[in-house]
Design a protein around this motif. Structure first.
Motif, PDB file in Angstrom:
ATOM      1  N   THR A 223      51.854  34.650  36.699  1.00 27.88           N
ATOM      2  CA  THR A 223      51.202  35.753  35.986  1.00 27.88           C
ATOM      3  C   THR A 223      51.797  35.958  34.609  1.00 27.88           C
ATOM      4  N   LYS A 224      53.122  36.031  34.531  1.00 27.06           N
ATOM      5  CA  LYS A 224      53.763  36.285  33.238  1.00 27.06           C
ATOM      6  C   LYS A 224      53.448  35.166  32.253  1.00 27.06           C
ATOM      7  N   SER A 225      53.423  33.939  32.722  1.00 29.42           N
ATOM      8  CA  SER A 225      53.073  32.824  31.832  1.00 29.42           C
ATOM      9  C   SER A 225      51.661  32.975  31.295  1.00 29.42           C
ATOM     10  N   ALA A 226      50.716  33.370  32.169  1.00 27.98           N
ATOM     11  CA  ALA A 226      49.339  33.562  31.729  1.00 27.98           C
ATOM     12  C   ALA A 226      49.252  34.675  30.693  1.00 27.98           C
ATOM     13  N   ILE A 227      49.972  35.768  30.933  1.00 21.96           N
ATOM     14  CA  ILE A 227      49.964  36.892  29.999  1.00 21.96           C
ATOM     15  C   ILE A 227      50.521  36.472  28.643  1.00 21.96           C
ATOM     16  N   ALA A 363      41.601  35.281  24.394  1.00 24.57           N
ATOM     17  CA  ALA A 363      42.028  34.943  25.752  1.00 24.57           C
ATOM     18  C   ALA A 363      42.268  36.216  26.556  1.00 24.57           C
ATOM     19  N   ASP A 364      42.156  36.077  27.861  1.00 27.55           N
ATOM     20  CA  ASP A 364      42.283  37.201  28.782  1.00 27.55           C
ATOM     21  C   ASP A 364      43.014  36.706  30.027  1.00 27.55           C
ATOM     22  N   VAL A 365      43.452  37.638  30.862  1.00 31.53           N
ATOM     23  CA  VAL A 365      44.119  37.259  32.113  1.00 31.53           C
ATOM     24  C   VAL A 365      43.427  37.975  33.267  1.00 31.53           C
ATOM     25  N   ALA A 366      42.833  37.196  34.153  1.00 28.01           N
ATOM     26  CA  ALA A 366      42.081  37.727  35.287  1.00 28.01           C
ATOM     27  C   ALA A 366      42.981  37.940  36.490  1.00 28.01           C
ATOM     28  N   ALA A 367      42.661  38.946  37.299  1.00 29.95           N
ATOM     29  CA  ALA A 367      43.315  39.150  38.593  1.00 29.95           C
ATOM     30  C   ALA A 367      42.655  38.236  39.609  1.00 29.95           C
ATOM     31  N   VAL A 368      43.456  37.378  40.248  1.00 26.53           N
ATOM     32  CA  VAL A 368      42.954  36.376  41.202  1.00 26.53           C
ATOM     33  C   VAL A 368      43.603  36.615  42.561  1.00 26.53           C
ATOM     34  N   ALA A 369      42.816  36.519  43.626  1.00 30.54           N
ATOM     35  CA  ALA A 369      43.310  36.790  44.972  1.00 30.54           C
ATOM     36  C   ALA A 369      44.330  35.741  45.410  1.00 30.54           C
ATOM     37  N   LYS A 370      45.491  36.196  45.877  1.00 29.12           N
ATOM     38  CA  LYS A 370      46.510  35.277  46.397  1.00 29.12           C
ATOM     39  C   LYS A 370      46.169  34.801  47.807  1.00 29.12           C
ATOM     40  N   ARG A 371      45.395  35.579  48.513  1.00 34.35           N
ATOM     41  CA  ARG A 371      44.953  35.265  49.875  1.00 34.35           C
ATOM     42  C   ARG A 371      43.583  35.893  50.047  1.00 34.35           C
ATOM     43  N   ASP A 372      42.950  35.653  51.192  1.00 33.50           N
ATOM     44  CA  ASP A 372      41.688  36.323  51.471  1.00 33.50           C
ATOM     45  C   ASP A 372      41.944  37.825  51.556  1.00 33.50           C
ATOM     46  N   LEU A 373      41.173  38.588  50.818  1.00 34.32           N
ATOM     47  CA  LEU A 373      41.347  40.031  50.760  1.00 34.32           C
ATOM     48  C   LEU A 373      40.125  40.724  51.350  1.00 34.32           C
ATOM     49  N   ARG A 390      45.492  34.756  36.116  1.00 35.60           N
ATOM     50  CA  ARG A 390      45.048  33.437  35.665  1.00 35.60           C
ATOM     51  C   ARG A 390      44.522  33.549  34.237  1.00 35.60           C
ATOM     52  N   LEU A 391      44.997  32.671  33.369  1.00 33.27           N
ATOM     53  CA  LEU A 391      44.556  32.647  31.984  1.00 33.27           C
ATOM     54  C   LEU A 391      43.106  32.189  31.897  1.00 33.27           C
ATOM     55  N   MET A 392      42.326  32.885  31.080  1.00 30.41           N
ATOM     56  CA  MET A 392      40.927  32.533  30.851  1.00 30.41           C
ATOM     57  C   MET A 392      40.619  32.663  29.365  1.00 30.41           C
TER      58      MET A 392
END
Length: 458
Positions: A223-227, A363-373, A390-392
């Motif tokens: 996450t920090k890398s993407a940010i 660029a933006d950073v999306a919240a991505v599920a680490k597991r099925d939520l 995740r970087l987008m």
């Protein structure tokens, strides 16, 4: 150059640059350690929700008890430090020149930046999460108000921006820029329970050192890398990888070979991108001469503009290049975090120049599920158990309506989300708040240009 001389002149004139620090954590404490020994710099006040923590930070960094002022007015008159739990009061203090936000909270950082800009103060934004969430809008507001909004020198984004600026000012083509980190693909699922294993740190040592597992996990899970790469993209115009960061294993000697376009044997979609290199091979072995703590820029000599001569110079002066000899890299193996923050403060206050500032919403950073939520689950934000960043590219983010990682904390899911899927605004129940409105305002201001793929106004 010349910042030290400018500060020394202010010292001689009895007009020190007055600074307000919000947040007395590790980054803030590192700044305090050097501010104490920097002529021409006066820490007028520190705001922290825990004044005791602010006093402890001063003690730990060599300040004495008699360095404390009884009020902001006393601080100005005596050149001492006032401590408060009221950030707004510090921002409004007479004589203040520069506000540093080092809270680590996106919502708090945005709130403090807006207040500082309205009060005519320069802003140094340590909280890169706030910058990625709404930095382009804050930069626009600061410019309209005639003040500086700046990234924090010592942290990787500002250091990378400096390297990119240097390369472009020298007439080189910037092929790639970014930093190093310790990463494996499985780390995207890292949680605060597994973080110490993934960092190879003993849990008892982490506890003794007061290390926050969720904060450290944001470094591990990507996450920090993407940010940080989103911040660099927005400050330089370099593109984000369309499918997120690759984290290729790469040592410093291989930077120009690996970080070149795919058409020429590298891993990049095209020239002019941000990327993070890993200090681990895919099987977990350490990379030779890794760049775990550092930053880099890969630059190229343009054959259409005298590049053949520059390429010969690369060889003559011993630079490591790719096999063609056209691409080379410069890197810095370490960064010193808050120990270097005074560079941003002095640059903003004395030159009225930022050490990195958003020029658009690229660029933006999306919240991505680490597991099925499941429906009804509450997201726990950066470094937690539920999501990673995740970087987008911003046009893709806006078109898909993804939820920024900076808003993915304390919000409830209204739909099921599969592991590895970006969570959308439509997937959550999110209350209206100032930070949500600021983000929506930024999307409205920059959205059409971002979707069109052109540079937003800066």
């Amino acid at each position: 150059m010349n910042l030290a001389r400018k500060l020394a002149a202010r010292e001689r004139e009895g007009r020190p640059l007055r600074v307000g620090l919000i947040g007395a954590g590790k980054f803030g404490a590192m700044f305090l350690a050097q501010a104490r020994t920097t002529p021409g710099l006066h820490v007028l006040g520190i705001a922290d929700l825990s004044p005791a923590r602010a006093r402890a930070a001063l003690r730990q960094t060599g300040w004495a008890a008699d360095d404390l002022a009884t009020s902001f007015a006393d601080a100005v008159a005596s050149r001492k430090v006032a401590i408060t739990d009221d950030a707004e009061a510090l921002i409004a203090a007479d004589g203040l020149d520069v506000v540093i936000d080092a809270t680590g909270s996106p919502a708090a950082g945005i709130r403090h930046a807006c207040a500082a800009i309205a009060a005519g103060r320069h802003v140094v934004m340590v909280t890169v999460e706030a910058d990625v969430l709404a930095g382009p809008l804050l930069a626009r507001r600061a410019a309209d108000a005639g003040v500086v909004y700046s990234a924090a020198y010592g942290d990787q984004p500002a250091l990378v921006c400096e390297m990119v600026d240097w390369a472009q000012a020298c007439g080189f083509q910037v092929i790639a820029a970014g930093k190093g980190t310790r990463h494996l693909p499985a780390f995207h699922q890292s949680t605060p329970e597994t973080v110490w294993d993934n960092l190879a740190i003993a849990p008892d040592m982490a506890q003794a050192g007061g290390m926050n597992p969720q904060m450290f996990n944001s470094f591990v899970d990507g996450t920090k890398s993407a940010i940080e790469m989103a911040a660099i993209s927005n400050m330089t115009g370099l593109q984000a990888p369309r499918d997120g960061l690759l984290f290729p294993p790469c040592g410093v000697d291989d930077l120009p070979r690996i970080l070149r376009p795919r058409a020429e044997g590298g891993v990049l979609e095209t020239a002019g991108m941000v990327e993070v290199v890993s200090s681990l091979e895919t099987d977990g072995r350490p990379v030779f001469r890794d760049l775990r703590w550092g930053v880099y820029v890969v630059l190229g000599a343009d054959p259409a503009a005298g590049g053949d001569y520059a390429r010969r110079c690369f060889k003559e002066y011993g630079l490591v290049t790719d096999p063609s000899g056209r691409y080379t890299a410069l890197y810095r193996p370490y960064h010193l975090i808050g120990l270097e923050l005074g560079i941003s403060v002095a640059s903003a206050g004395l030159r009225h120049e930022p050490t990195g500032c958003p020029i658009g919403f690229h660029a933006d950073v999306a919240a991505v599920a680490k597991r099925d939520l499941d429906v009804g689950e509450t997201l726990d934000g950066e470094g937690g158990y539920t999501v990673y960043g995740r970087l987008m590219r911003a046009p893709d983010s806006l078109a898909a309506g993804v939820l920024p990682i900076g808003l993915a904390h304390g919000v409830r899911l209204t739909r099921r989300v599969a592991q590895g899927t970006a969570i959308g605004w439509a997937d959550v129940e999110i209350a209206d708040s100032p930070v949500v409105r600021i983000r929506r305002d930024m999307e409205a201001m920059f959205g059409l240009r971002a979707v069109a793929g052109t540079q937003a106004p800066g």
